[in-house]
Design a protein around this motif. Structure first.
Motif, short mmCIF file in Angstrom:
data_model
loop_
_atom_site.label_atom_id
_atom_site.label_comp_id
_atom_site.label_asym_id
_atom_site.label_seq_id
_atom_site.Cartn_x
_atom_site.Cartn_y
_atom_site.Cartn_z
N GLY A 24 10.17 54.44 58.76
CA GLY A 24 9.95 55.84 59.09
C GLY A 24 8.81 56.51 58.34
N THR A 25 8.80 57.82 58.44
CA THR A 25 7.74 58.70 57.96
C THR A 25 8.41 59.87 57.23
OG1 THR A 25 7.76 60.09 59.94
CG2 THR A 25 6.42 58.07 60.04
N PRO A 28 12.50 63.28 59.20
CA PRO A 28 13.80 62.71 58.82
C PRO A 28 14.58 62.09 59.98
CG PRO A 28 13.98 65.08 58.99
CD PRO A 28 12.52 64.75 59.22
N ASP A 29 13.99 61.11 60.63
CA ASP A 29 14.63 60.39 61.71
C ASP A 29 15.80 59.57 61.14
OD1 ASP A 29 15.40 58.62 63.72
OD2 ASP A 29 13.35 58.16 64.34
N PRO A 30 17.05 59.83 61.54
CA PRO A 30 18.18 59.11 60.97
C PRO A 30 18.21 57.63 61.33
CG PRO A 30 18.91 60.51 62.78
CD PRO A 30 17.49 60.87 62.51
N GLU A 31 17.42 57.22 62.31
CA GLU A 31 17.36 55.82 62.69
C GLU A 31 16.27 55.05 61.93
OE1 GLU A 31 19.60 54.46 64.72
OE2 GLU A 31 20.53 56.46 64.78
N ARG A 32 15.40 55.80 61.25
CA ARG A 32 14.26 55.16 60.57
C ARG A 32 14.16 55.74 59.16
NH1 ARG A 32 10.90 52.21 63.87
NH2 ARG A 32 11.32 52.36 66.11
N TYR A 33 14.61 54.97 58.18
CA TYR A 33 14.61 55.44 56.80
C TYR A 33 13.19 55.42 56.23
CZ TYR A 33 19.75 55.27 56.50
OH TYR A 33 21.09 55.49 56.67
N GLY A 34 13.06 55.96 55.00
CA GLY A 34 11.75 56.02 54.37
C GLY A 34 11.13 54.64 54.21
N SER A 35 9.83 54.60 54.15
CA SER A 35 9.07 53.36 54.16
C SER A 35 9.56 52.38 53.09
CB SER A 35 7.59 53.67 53.93
OG SER A 35 6.82 52.50 53.96
N SER A 36 9.92 51.18 53.51
CA SER A 36 10.31 50.13 52.58
C SER A 36 10.43 48.80 53.30
CB SER A 36 11.65 50.46 51.90
OG SER A 36 11.91 49.52 50.87
N TYR A 37 10.03 47.74 52.61
CA TYR A 37 10.04 46.39 53.15
C TYR A 37 10.49 45.42 52.06
CZ TYR A 37 6.91 49.00 56.17
OH TYR A 37 6.37 49.98 56.97
N ALA A 38 10.98 44.27 52.45
CA ALA A 38 11.33 43.22 51.50
C ALA A 38 10.73 41.91 51.96
CB ALA A 38 12.84 43.09 51.36
N VAL A 39 10.01 41.26 51.07
CA VAL A 39 9.56 39.89 51.28
C VAL A 39 10.56 38.99 50.57
CG1 VAL A 39 7.73 38.20 50.89
CG2 VAL A 39 7.15 40.57 51.43
N VAL A 40 11.26 38.16 51.34
CA VAL A 40 12.29 37.29 50.79
C VAL A 40 11.76 35.86 50.81
CG1 VAL A 40 14.64 36.44 51.06
CG2 VAL A 40 14.12 38.83 51.58
N VAL A 41 11.70 35.25 49.64
CA VAL A 41 11.19 33.88 49.54
C VAL A 41 11.99 33.15 48.47
CG1 VAL A 41 9.31 34.74 48.06
CG2 VAL A 41 9.15 32.46 49.07
N ASN A 42 12.50 31.98 48.85
CA ASN A 42 13.38 31.21 47.98
C ASN A 42 14.54 32.08 47.51
OD1 ASN A 42 11.79 28.87 48.35
ND2 ASN A 42 10.36 29.56 46.76
N LYS A 43 14.73 32.23 46.21
CA LYS A 43 15.90 32.96 45.72
C LYS A 43 15.60 34.40 45.34
CE LYS A 43 18.12 28.78 43.92
NZ LYS A 43 18.69 28.10 42.72
N PRO A 259 3.60 47.06 63.94
CA PRO A 259 3.33 48.48 63.74
C PRO A 259 4.56 49.15 63.10
CG PRO A 259 2.86 47.79 66.00
CD PRO A 259 3.67 46.70 65.36
N SER A 260 4.34 49.91 62.03
CA SER A 260 5.45 50.53 61.32
C SER A 260 4.99 51.88 60.79
CB SER A 260 5.93 49.61 60.19
OG SER A 260 7.13 50.07 59.62
N HIS A 261 5.90 52.55 60.02
CA HIS A 261 5.60 53.93 59.57
C HIS A 261 5.13 54.71 60.80
CE1 HIS A 261 3.46 57.22 57.44
NE2 HIS A 261 4.30 56.97 56.45
#
Length: 294
Positions: A24-25, A28-43, A259-261
């Motif tokens: 999100g941006t 305050p869209d309840p379906e799109r929270y504030g900008s955040s991402y996770a890169v998950v690699v190994n543990k 495409p995000s945010h």
């Protein structure tokens, strides 16, 4: 001998995944929270941005709450990278500092980001001093490390490296806000670029050519027409339209464009995808919260 080496390499090869925690941006869209991402690699999991709701979104991906990623148990999260200080990207900072500690994190939080991040962390930690002291010196079990943050304020270049990932920061083009970065994550099997908030950036192009995943902010070219002139000036200077994103993607040719945010301003998802497809015919996955991209 060759077969044994091949077997070893296949069994040590990373399987990097990208999780969209918030797409999100400031709206305050309840379906799109504030900008955040996770890169998950190994543990391990590495966060990029920590907008409002970040720890709840992370928990949704953890086994404790029905998810599949033990790396996303919030007590296991200890690395985060901030693109810039705007609140829709940093508003979850108190949550990131404190909630994993309450849930058992016993290592310092390692934070990387622009100038100003140290002050944010210092002031937020001080604001919660009464809470922290009560947990430390009351009857609740608590350790003395998990709420502590080690902050590195960054410049362009390689800013972090471990056995899983190398992270390179680069300046983008977020209007007059000079302390604004994108990130290149390189693992054994993937290159992922996060644009951060940016208008078209020649510097970003240096790092994002033919990457596996390009996560790039976007606003709707259709919705833009409804904005007032002052907002049009702002958004042209700070962000990237859906039509321009398609032109950029054609030049950079990522394997997957995310495409995000997303600033819709009343436009549909189809409208944004149609705009991008005018110039880019590759794979496009419009970001949604809790989407997993492999």
């Amino acid at each position: 001998y060759i077969l044994s080496v091949l077997f070893l390499s296949l069994n040590t090869f990373s399987d990097t995944k990208l999780i969209i925690l918030g797409s999100g941006t400031p709206n305050p869209d309840p379906e799109r929270y504030g900008s955040s991402y996770a890169v998950v690699v190994n543990k391990s999991a590495y966060l990029v941005d920590f907008g409002p709701g970040v720890m709840r979104r992370a928990s949704a991906m953890s086994p404790s709450y029905g998810g599949e990623f033990v790396q996303m148990e919030i007590a296991n999260i200890e690395h985060a990278f901030l693109t810039h200080i705007h609140s829709d990207h940093s508003g979850g900072l108190a949550d990131l500092i404190l909630s994993p500690w309450v849930m058992g994190r016993d290592k310092e939080l390692k934070l990387f980001g622009p100038k100003g991040l140290k002050d944010m962390v210092t002031n937020i930690t001080e604001a919660y001093k009464l809470d922290i002291d009560y947990r430390l010196y009351g009857t609740q079990p608590a350790n003395k490390k998990g709420f502590v943050s080690i902050v590195k304020e960054i410049e362009e270049g390689v800013i972090f490296k471990d056995t899983n990932v190398t992270v390179t920061a680069f300046y983008n083009n977020h209007g007059d806000l000079k302390e604004s970065f994108g990130y290149l994550f390189e693992t054994e099997d993937k290159k992922i670029v996060f644009s951060g908030d940016t208008a078209i950036s020649d510097n970003l192009k240096r790092y994002a050519k033919e990457v596996d995943i390009l996560v790039h902010e976007v606003y709707s070219s259709e919705g833009f027409k409804s904005k007032t002139d002052d907002w049009k000036i702002y958004h042209r200077a700070h962000h990237t339209s859906s039509i321009d994103l398609g032109i950029l993607a054609k030049e950079l040719n990522p394997k997957t464009l995310v495409p995000s945010h997303i600033l819709f301003w009343g436009a549909s998802e189809k409208s944004i995808l149609d705009d991008i497809s005018l110039n880019f015919s590759g794979k496009v996955l419009l970001a949604k919260d809790l989407m997993i991209i492999e």
